[in-house]
Design a protein around this motif. Structure first.
Motif, short mmCIF file in Angstrom:
data_model
loop_
_atom_site.label_atom_id
_atom_site.label_comp_id
_atom_site.label_asym_id
_atom_site.label_seq_id
_atom_site.Cartn_x
_atom_site.Cartn_y
_atom_site.Cartn_z
N HIS A 15 2.09 0.75 -13.20
CA HIS A 15 2.89 1.17 -12.05
C HIS A 15 4.35 1.26 -12.50
N GLU A 18 6.01 4.12 -7.64
CA GLU A 18 6.35 3.40 -6.42
C GLU A 18 7.86 3.28 -6.35
N ARG A 30 7.72 -1.12 -4.09
CA ARG A 30 6.47 -1.87 -4.05
C ARG A 30 6.21 -2.50 -5.43
N GLY A 31 5.96 -3.81 -5.44
CA GLY A 31 5.62 -4.47 -6.70
C GLY A 31 6.80 -4.72 -7.63
ZN LIG Z 1 2.74 -1.66 -8.10
#
Ligand SMILES: [Zn+2]
Length: 186
Positions: free
Chosen positions: A131, A167, A170-171
């Motif tokens: 990600h 993203e 997010r995260g």
């Molecule tokens: Zn993520």
């Protein structure tokens, strides 16, 4: 016994010759090659054993040669078993993951990377998914960034399959290698 061993030896030498070209390209071929090599060495051992036993009546030569051949093959086979086990366990390839982080976050627009998974599918194919946190933008604008990341991962780190998830925030707090707690907080 001697005649059968000689016929077996000729057949095995032909097989070895045919298989040799592919040995360094395929783990399956290497395993097959080692199997045939074991048969070939066994044939040689049987021939030597038959001659020695016939000429000298020293019978322990035959089992001694058998053990020697078994040890030689075991030595050659262990690396194949090790590599096959690593693939079956879906082990991550040995690459510098910290350097991957540095290389990717050095790209303009990549603020953070997280939730990375990497694994081997076979002896040639490695997959990676990750990600990236980047600035809010049109999907079409992210594509060149995907391309840059894919090029780095494929050329420098030799991954064959690259999956990227973009993203914004997010995260962001997640570490590079995901764990269960990260997953639920996500
Ligand atoms: Zn993520």
């Amino acid at each position: 016994m001697l005649t059968v061993a000689i016929i077996g030896l000729i057949a095995n030498i032909v097989s070895l010759f045919l298989l040799h070209a592919g040995v360094n390209h395929s783990l399956n071929l290497k395993a097959t090659y080692l199997h045939i090599l074991g048969d070939t060495l066994s044939s040689v051992a049987v021939i030597i054993g038959a001659l020695v036993v016939t000429l000298t009546q020293v019978t322990w030569v035959d089992p001694a040669l058998t053990i020697l051949v078994a040890l030689l093959i075991a030595k050659e086979t262990l690396p194949v078993i090790k590599q096959a086990s690593l693939i079956l366990m879906q082990t991550g390839p040995k690459v510098d993951y910290d350097q991957i982080t540095k290389d990717l976050t050095a790209l303009p627009g990549v603020n953070h990377i997280h939730h990375l998974h990497a694994w081997m599918l076979d002896e040639h194919t490695t997959a990676i998914s990750l990600h990236i946190n980047c600035t809010n933008q049109e999907l079409s604008q992210i594509e060149p960034l995907y391309q840059q990341i894919e090029t780095i991962l494929k050329t420098k780190y030799h991954f064959n399959h690259v999956t990227i998830q973009a993203e914004c925030h997010r995260g962001e707090a997640e570490s590079l290698i995901a764990n269960e707690i990260d997953h639920f907080e996500h």
